[in-house]
Design a protein around this motif. Sequence first.
Motif, PDB file in Angstrom:
ATOM      1  N   THR A 264     -34.727 119.386 -30.262  1.00 50.41           N
ATOM      2  CA  THR A 264     -34.639 118.997 -31.658  1.00 50.41           C
ATOM      3  C   THR A 264     -34.565 117.480 -31.761  1.00 50.41           C
ATOM      4  O   THR A 264     -33.770 116.848 -31.065  1.00 50.41           O
ATOM      5  CB  THR A 264     -33.380 119.613 -32.299  1.00 50.41           C
ATOM      6  N   PRO A 265     -35.414 116.851 -32.598  1.00 44.38           N
ATOM      7  CA  PRO A 265     -35.375 115.385 -32.714  1.00 44.38           C
ATOM      8  C   PRO A 265     -33.995 114.907 -33.151  1.00 44.38           C
ATOM      9  O   PRO A 265     -33.286 115.583 -33.908  1.00 44.38           O
ATOM     10  CB  PRO A 265     -36.435 115.086 -33.777  1.00 44.38           C
ATOM     11  N   GLY A 266     -33.617 113.735 -32.673  1.00 50.10           N
ATOM     12  CA  GLY A 266     -32.333 113.175 -33.064  1.00 50.10           C
ATOM     13  C   GLY A 266     -32.363 112.651 -34.492  1.00 50.10           C
ATOM     14  O   GLY A 266     -33.424 112.509 -35.110  1.00 50.10           O
TER      15      GLY A 266
ATOM     16  N   GLY B  39     -25.024 106.351 -33.455  1.00 47.18           N
ATOM     17  CA  GLY B  39     -23.578 106.504 -33.480  1.00 47.18           C
ATOM     18  C   GLY B  39     -22.936 106.296 -34.832  1.00 47.18           C
ATOM     19  O   GLY B  39     -21.743 106.540 -34.991  1.00 47.18           O
ATOM     20  N   HIS B  40     -23.709 105.854 -35.825  1.00 48.86           N
ATOM     21  CA  HIS B  40     -23.156 105.685 -37.170  1.00 48.86           C
ATOM     22  C   HIS B  40     -24.311 105.650 -38.158  1.00 48.86           C
ATOM     23  O   HIS B  40     -25.447 105.319 -37.817  1.00 48.86           O
ATOM     24  CB  HIS B  40     -22.323 104.402 -37.278  1.00 48.86           C
TER      25      HIS B  40
ATOM     26  N   THR C  59     -26.234 116.189 -38.069  1.00 47.68           N
ATOM     27  CA  THR C  59     -25.741 116.357 -36.705  1.00 47.68           C
ATOM     28  C   THR C  59     -26.828 116.918 -35.797  1.00 47.68           C
ATOM     29  O   THR C  59     -27.813 117.491 -36.259  1.00 47.68           O
ATOM     30  CB  THR C  59     -24.525 117.303 -36.660  1.00 47.68           C
ATOM     31  N   ARG C  60     -26.636 116.738 -34.504  1.00 52.00           N
ATOM     32  CA  ARG C  60     -27.487 117.356 -33.495  1.00 52.00           C
ATOM     33  C   ARG C  60     -26.607 117.884 -32.373  1.00 52.00           C
ATOM     34  O   ARG C  60     -25.636 117.237 -31.981  1.00 52.00           O
ATOM     35  CB  ARG C  60     -28.516 116.356 -32.942  1.00 52.00           C
ATOM     36  N   TRP C  61     -26.971 119.067 -31.857  1.00 51.35           N
ATOM     37  CA  TRP C  61     -26.145 119.762 -30.888  1.00 51.35           C
ATOM     38  C   TRP C  61     -26.988 120.177 -29.681  1.00 51.35           C
ATOM     39  O   TRP C  61     -28.200 120.335 -29.790  1.00 51.35           O
ATOM     40  CB  TRP C  61     -25.500 120.995 -31.537  1.00 51.35           C
ATOM     41  N   SER C  62     -26.325 120.396 -28.571  1.00 50.60           N
ATOM     42  CA  SER C  62     -27.020 120.848 -27.371  1.00 50.60           C
ATOM     43  C   SER C  62     -27.557 122.270 -27.577  1.00 50.60           C
ATOM     44  O   SER C  62     -27.154 122.989 -28.501  1.00 50.60           O
ATOM     45  CB  SER C  62     -26.070 120.835 -26.173  1.00 50.60           C
TER      46      SER C  62
END
Length: 256
Positions: free
Chosen positions: A3-5, A12-13, A125-128
């Motif tokens: 999934t793209p960041g 980080g912000h 958000t992005r998750w593993s």
Amino acid sequence: MPTPGTPLSIHGHDRYSLAEHLGITEDDAHYRSLRAAYDDLPADPYAPGSGRYRRYARGMFLPWSREFVWMPATETQRSNGMHGYYQGDHNPEYPGIVRDLAAISDEVCANQLLQEMIQFDFEQTRWSEDDRVWPLFVGVHLIKLHIEEPGREAVSSPNELHQDGEPYVFCHLVYKHNAEGGSNLIATPPYRGKQPEDVPPGDRLAEFELTRPLESYAVTDHLVSHYVGPIRKGASPEPGERAIVLTDWVPMRHRI
């Protein structure tokens, strides 16, 4: 495929305008109802005399269906109108302590704007791959800083650059009235535990104040440290106040 960041997960912000994103104004009924929830916030029992007032609730978000449900308190907490909040050792003011905080009411939990905030936050958000197939724990805080006397300050916790321990934390301004201060500083992680004056210009990643309703920012905890300054009473005779919604996001993946 991965999934793209997002800007938040990469840098980080990030900062947002939910009023613009959601297309609402201060006349919106759901905004007015959420704002009214700050009228009866009880004082933070763990910080008497700090000028900090708050309520808390916790929920569970299912990434695959985008369903969000509120989680119950323990029987003891529920009988006392409380929810337990735990940060491990990440808040140096309350290391290893479960703080029992006044619960957010069912009516406020059902507020459509609050629900839309939670959905918006998840989108950033992005998750593993593993975390995406387990529920996410979501802590929701209503926090108000209130100051009545000129020359005094109401402070956030902790009153230093810090990391919260939760992978993502979002801050949404509900209102700021007759208040000065409350400036935000985002810095590199080594400044955790330091004061803003300890951070040289090259390590100051962002500096800003939230001033308009539903202005927001978020941090990816392991990538930055962050700080919010105290508020002081403004020039008008009424008290100074700064009210926010915080959400924090933690994966609930099974670990043995």
